[in-house]
Design an enzyme around this catalytic site. Structure first.
Site, PDB file in Angstrom:
ATOM      1  N   GLU A   1      -9.970 -10.175  -6.868  1.00  0.00           N
ATOM      2  CA  GLU A   1      -8.968  -9.094  -6.783  1.00  0.00           C
ATOM      3  C   GLU A   1      -7.936  -9.208  -7.908  1.00  0.00           C
ATOM      4  O   GLU A   1      -7.521  -8.195  -8.472  1.00  0.00           O
ATOM      5  CB  GLU A   1      -8.300  -9.122  -5.402  1.00  0.00           C
TER       6      GLU A   1
ATOM      7  N   TYR B   1     -12.106  -2.315  -2.168  1.00  0.00           N
ATOM      8  CA  TYR B   1     -12.561  -2.479  -0.778  1.00  0.00           C
ATOM      9  C   TYR B   1     -14.087  -2.519  -0.670  1.00  0.00           C
ATOM     10  O   TYR B   1     -14.624  -2.215   0.396  1.00  0.00           O
ATOM     11  CB  TYR B   1     -11.990  -1.355   0.090  1.00  0.00           C
TER      12      TYR B   1
ATOM     13  N   HIS C   1      -1.637  -5.386   1.681  1.00  0.00           N
ATOM     14  CA  HIS C   1      -2.929  -6.062   1.528  1.00  0.00           C
ATOM     15  C   HIS C   1      -2.686  -7.472   1.010  1.00  0.00           C
ATOM     16  O   HIS C   1      -1.802  -7.693   0.186  1.00  0.00           O
ATOM     17  CB  HIS C   1      -3.809  -5.318   0.510  1.00  0.00           C
TER      18      HIS C   1
ATOM     19  N   LYS D   1       0.835  -1.200   0.000  1.00  0.00           N
ATOM     20  CA  LYS D   1       0.000   0.000   0.000  1.00  0.00           C
ATOM     21  C   LYS D   1       0.879   1.262   0.000  1.00  0.00           C
ATOM     22  O   LYS D   1       2.108   1.165   0.173  1.00  0.00           O
ATOM     23  CB  LYS D   1      -0.947  -0.071   1.208  1.00  0.00           C
TER      24      LYS D   1
ATOM     25  N   ASN E   1      -1.076  -0.088   7.707  1.00  0.00           N
ATOM     26  CA  ASN E   1      -0.526  -1.445   7.938  1.00  0.00           C
ATOM     27  C   ASN E   1       0.166  -2.025   6.707  1.00  0.00           C
ATOM     28  O   ASN E   1       0.372  -3.228   6.591  1.00  0.00           O
ATOM     29  CB  ASN E   1      -1.602  -2.372   8.496  1.00  0.00           C
TER      30      ASN E   1
HETATM   31  P1  IDP Z   1      -7.098  -6.942   6.082  1.00  0.00           P
HETATM   32  O1  IDP Z   1      -6.358  -5.881   5.301  1.00  0.00           O
HETATM   33  O2  IDP Z   1      -6.238  -7.516   7.188  1.00  0.00           O
HETATM   34  O3  IDP Z   1      -7.719  -8.007   5.203  1.00  0.00           O
HETATM   35  P2  IDP Z   1      -9.758  -5.773   6.433  1.00  0.00           P
HETATM   36  O4  IDP Z   1     -10.657  -5.987   7.613  1.00  0.00           O
HETATM   37  O5  IDP Z   1     -10.158  -6.339   5.117  1.00  0.00           O
HETATM   38  O6  IDP Z   1      -8.299  -6.241   6.868  1.00  0.00           O
HETATM   39  O7  IDP Z   1      -9.592  -4.208   6.285  1.00  0.00           O
HETATM   40  C1  IDP Z   1      -8.982  -3.659   5.153  1.00  0.00           C
HETATM   41  C2  IDP Z   1      -8.094  -2.522   5.571  1.00  0.00           C
HETATM   42  O8  IDP Z   1      -8.905  -1.517   6.171  1.00  0.00           O
HETATM   43  C3  IDP Z   1      -7.072  -2.871   6.651  1.00  0.00           C
HETATM   44  O9  IDP Z   1      -5.905  -3.459   6.123  1.00  0.00           O
HETATM   45  C4  IDP Z   1      -6.793  -1.518   7.249  1.00  0.00           C
HETATM   46  O10 IDP Z   1      -5.876  -0.791   6.441  1.00  0.00           O
HETATM   47  C5  IDP Z   1      -8.141  -0.837   7.163  1.00  0.00           C
HETATM   48  N1  IDP Z   1      -8.869  -0.954   8.434  1.00  0.00           N
HETATM   49  C6  IDP Z   1      -9.440  -2.055   8.969  1.00  0.00           C
HETATM   50  N2  IDP Z   1     -10.004  -1.789  10.147  1.00  0.00           N
HETATM   51  C7  IDP Z   1      -9.798  -0.462  10.364  1.00  0.00           C
HETATM   52  C8  IDP Z   1     -10.151   0.421  11.417  1.00  0.00           C
HETATM   53  O11 IDP Z   1     -10.771   0.049  12.414  1.00  0.00           O
HETATM   54  N3  IDP Z   1      -9.759   1.721  11.258  1.00  0.00           N
HETATM   55  C9  IDP Z   1      -9.072   2.164  10.184  1.00  0.00           C
HETATM   56  N4  IDP Z   1      -8.714   1.365   9.175  1.00  0.00           N
HETATM   57  C10 IDP Z   1      -9.077   0.067   9.259  1.00  0.00           C
END
Ligand code: IDP
Length: 162
Positions: free
Chosen positions: A137, A60, A126, A20, A123
């Site tokens: 995807e 997303y 993805h 990302k 983080n």
């Molecule tokens: P993942 O990336 O581990 O699959 P997902 O639940 O699909 O997790 O969420 C996608 C992305 O959304 C996460 O990687 C993170 O960047 C963001 N995200 C998830 N939960 C939160 C939150 O509570 N606050 C802000 N961003 C979030």
């Protein structure tokens, strides 16, 4: 022998992995590629793109009801993303293990997010969360002709088959 390898390669699964914008800006592209490559997975597609906000929203779409959806789509489209397809046995599930938990503070040390990120909104990586998502995807980010199929000489050492 070559035929066996081809059959084996055809059974291997694929997943979509993206560095990302925060991972790109922090110079972590090679570190992330290296972790997948050293494990024994095979890179079969890669490109650097700046997705539009609309495209990021498509990526997303499953999260569109979440309060952070708008910010998340904006962030994904804020700069270059390295989009990749990795291939190998169990790569979808194990790729998620290499990545770690969504929240880096809950990710184990040794995982990509555990070692290299601090907060959930930044983080750095993805990875598809299941076979259907992986297929969707990969189709969203790549045209079929942008992906390669090949047998690597290392496969017989990674999988122990001829
Ligand atoms: P993942 O990336 O581990 O699959 P997902 O639940 O699909 O997790 O969420 C996608 C992305 O959304 C996460 O990687 C993170 O960047 C963001 N995200 C998830 N939960 C939160 C939150 O509570 N606050 C802000 N961003 C979030």
């Amino acid at each position: 022998m070559l035929q066996d390898q081809e059959v084996h390669a055809a059974e291997l699964e694929r997943t979509f992995i993206a560095v990302k914008p925060d991972g790109v800006q922090r110079g972590l592209i090679s570190e992330i590629i290296s972790r997948f490559e050293r494990k024994g997975y095979k890179l079969v597609g890669i490109k650097v793109v700046v997705p539009s906000k609309e495209f990021a929203g498509k990526h997303y779409h499953a999260l569109k009801e979440k309060p952070f959806f708008n910010g998340l789509s904006e962030f994904l489209s804020s700069g270059p993303v390295v989009a990749m397809v990795w291939e190998g046995e169990g790569v979808i599930t194990y790729g998620r293990k290499l990545i770690g938990a969504t929240d880096p503070q809950k990710s184990e040390p040794g995982t990509i997010r555990g070692d290299l990120a601090v907060v959930v909104g930044r983080n750095i990586i993805h990875g598809s969360d299941g076979p259907e998502t992986a297929k969707d995807e990969i189709n969203l980010w790549f045209k079929p002709e942008e992906l390669v199929s090949f047998t690597s000489n290392a496969e017989k050492w990674i999988y122990g088959v001829n």
